[in-house]
Each structure stands twice: as structure tokens, then as C-alpha cells.
Design a protein around this motif. Structure first.
Motif, PDB file in Angstrom:
ATOM      1  N   ALA A  47      -0.223   7.994  -1.199  1.00  0.00           N
ATOM      2  CA  ALA A  47      -1.165   8.222  -2.282  1.00  0.00           C
ATOM      3  C   ALA A  47      -2.548   8.622  -1.811  1.00  0.00           C
ATOM      4  O   ALA A  47      -3.349   9.134  -2.572  1.00  0.00           O
ATOM      5  CB  ALA A  47      -1.268   6.967  -3.148  1.00  0.00           C
ATOM      6  N   PHE A  48      -2.849   8.395  -0.535  1.00  0.00           N
ATOM      7  CA  PHE A  48      -4.158   8.746  -0.012  1.00  0.00           C
ATOM      8  C   PHE A  48      -4.257  10.256   0.164  1.00  0.00           C
ATOM      9  O   PHE A  48      -3.414  10.869   0.806  1.00  0.00           O
ATOM     10  CB  PHE A  48      -4.434   8.040   1.333  1.00  0.00           C
ATOM     11  N   GLY A  49      -5.297  10.858  -0.379  1.00  0.00           N
ATOM     12  CA  GLY A  49      -5.475  12.307  -0.357  1.00  0.00           C
ATOM     13  C   GLY A  49      -5.463  12.901   1.030  1.00  0.00           C
ATOM     14  O   GLY A  49      -4.950  13.987   1.230  1.00  0.00           O
ATOM     15  N   ALA A  50      -6.023  12.214   2.022  1.00  0.00           N
ATOM     16  CA  ALA A  50      -6.108  12.766   3.364  1.00  0.00           C
ATOM     17  C   ALA A  50      -4.755  12.835   4.046  1.00  0.00           C
ATOM     18  O   ALA A  50      -4.597  13.497   5.045  1.00  0.00           O
ATOM     19  CB  ALA A  50      -7.066  11.922   4.223  1.00  0.00           C
ATOM     20  N   LEU A  51      -3.759  12.146   3.500  1.00  0.00           N
ATOM     21  CA  LEU A  51      -2.460  12.082   4.145  1.00  0.00           C
ATOM     22  C   LEU A  51      -1.411  12.914   3.413  1.00  0.00           C
ATOM     23  O   LEU A  51      -0.246  12.824   3.721  1.00  0.00           O
ATOM     24  CB  LEU A  51      -2.003  10.626   4.246  1.00  0.00           C
ATOM     25  N   ARG A  52      -1.790  13.677   2.464  1.00  0.00           N
ATOM     26  CA  ARG A  52      -0.814  14.493   1.721  1.00  0.00           C
ATOM     27  C   ARG A  52      -0.397  15.689   2.491  1.00  0.00           C
ATOM     28  O   ARG A  52      -1.025  16.252   3.276  1.00  0.00           O
ATOM     29  CB  ARG A  52      -1.389  14.912   0.387  1.00  0.00           C
ATOM     30  N   THR A  74       0.847  -1.188   0.000  1.00  0.00           N
ATOM     31  CA  THR A  74       0.000   0.000   0.000  1.00  0.00           C
ATOM     32  C   THR A  74       0.884   1.239   0.000  1.00  0.00           C
ATOM     33  O   THR A  74       1.783   1.360   0.821  1.00  0.00           O
ATOM     34  CB  THR A  74      -0.911   0.022   1.247  1.00  0.00           C
ATOM     35  N   ASP A  75       0.615   2.140  -0.931  1.00  0.00           N
ATOM     36  CA  ASP A  75       1.316   3.410  -0.978  1.00  0.00           C
ATOM     37  C   ASP A  75       0.538   4.404  -0.129  1.00  0.00           C
ATOM     38  O   ASP A  75      -0.419   5.014  -0.591  1.00  0.00           O
ATOM     39  CB  ASP A  75       1.445   3.893  -2.418  1.00  0.00           C
ATOM     40  N   LEU A  76       0.924   4.541   1.129  1.00  0.00           N
ATOM     41  CA  LEU A  76       0.186   5.400   2.069  1.00  0.00           C
ATOM     42  C   LEU A  76       0.168   6.857   1.627  1.00  0.00           C
ATOM     43  O   LEU A  76      -0.788   7.570   1.860  1.00  0.00           O
ATOM     44  CB  LEU A  76       0.783   5.281   3.467  1.00  0.00           C
TER      45      LEU A  76
END
Length: 146
Positions: free
Chosen positions: A141-146, A137-139
Motif C-alpha cells: 500500500a505504500f506509494g514508494a513501493l508500487r 502492515t500492508d507493504l
């Protein structure tokens, strides 16, 4: 109902003493304000969640976005005042330390944080996170974690 506990990252420092400062305004009229405290107070549970999200975001950034921080323990927490819906809140967290290195299966991190409303302390906590790798999983890549 969908919550984003961080509206804006104001300061993020991962070099030297790691710290973060964010802003959050809970919208008046939200379902969360229909409970026993009524429509004029942000529940303490949401303030604690704001502290956890702020500290977790800092830990995530300090660990190069390679591990998912999960709240493990609220070591200490106190509520000093009231936060009202519609009033901008300032949440700050600093990284107290990490236990483990990049090769360990898990890393434990401790943060200290506080929430302020109009400069007055509303809540403060010391939190422990367990930080785990999520396979394939590319963490970042999740919008909430940018």
C-alpha cells in the motif's frame, strides 16, 4: 530534503533470472552536492544507496511484496568512475539467491548490481538483505513501493 532513489522502473523481471533496471537523475543544486566533493560529483554514498534501493526493490517484488528487505551487508563494492548531477544514471540488479522460504520468519537475499552513466560503469556491488514480515502492515500500500 526528500529522496526518491528510483525515478523510473525500466525493466522488471521476476520469472526466470530475476532482474531489474531503473533510471535515476540526481538534480544539480541539491544539498547533497555541497560537501567535500563539490557540486560536480554525486557522492559515492548516494551511488551505494541507489544500488541498495534497486536491489531491495527487486527482492521486494520477488517475495510477492510480503516482506520488507533491509540492507544487511555490503559484501563487495567498488567505484569505477564519477557520476555527475543532472546526468541520467542506469542502475541494474539481479537476484543471486534466497535463503529461506515463505514459512521462515526471515529470508536472506543476495543481489548484484551496477550503476552506469552514459554506458560507462560507475559503481558495482554485491549486497545482502534480510527480509522480514511487518505485522499488520500492508507493504504494497505504500506509494514508494508500487
Amino acid at each position: 530534503m526528500r529522496y526518491r532513489f528510483i525515478d523510473e522502473v525500466v525493466v522488471l523481471q521476476t520469472d526466470g533470472p530475476a532482474r531489474i533496471e531503473v533510471r535515476k537523475t540526481f538534480a544539480a543544486g541539491d544539498d547533497a552536492f555541497s560537501g567535500p566533493l563539490g557540486p560536480d560529483q554525486v557522492p559515492n554514498s548516494l551511488l551505494l544507496e541507489l544500488l541498495a534501493m534497486t536491489g531491495g526493490h527487486l527482492v521486494f517484488r520477488c517475495l510477492d511484496r510480503g516482506r520488507l528487505p533491509l540492507l544487511l551487508k555490503v559484501q563487495e563494492c567498488r567505484f569505477e568512475g564519477r557520476a555527475r548531477p543532472g546526468v541520467p544514471l542506469q542502475a541494474r540488479a539481479s537476484l543471486n539467491g534466497l535463503d529461506g522460504d515463505g514459512s521462515a520468519p526471515t529470508v536472506v537475499a543476495e543481489t548484484s548490481g551496477e550503476v552506469l552513466a552514459a554506458g560507462a560503469l560507475v559503481a558495482a556491488a554485491r549486497l545482502l538483505f534480510v527480509c522480514v514480515r511487518v505485522p499488520a502492515t500492508d507493504l504494497a500500500a505504500f506509494g514508494a513501493l508500487r
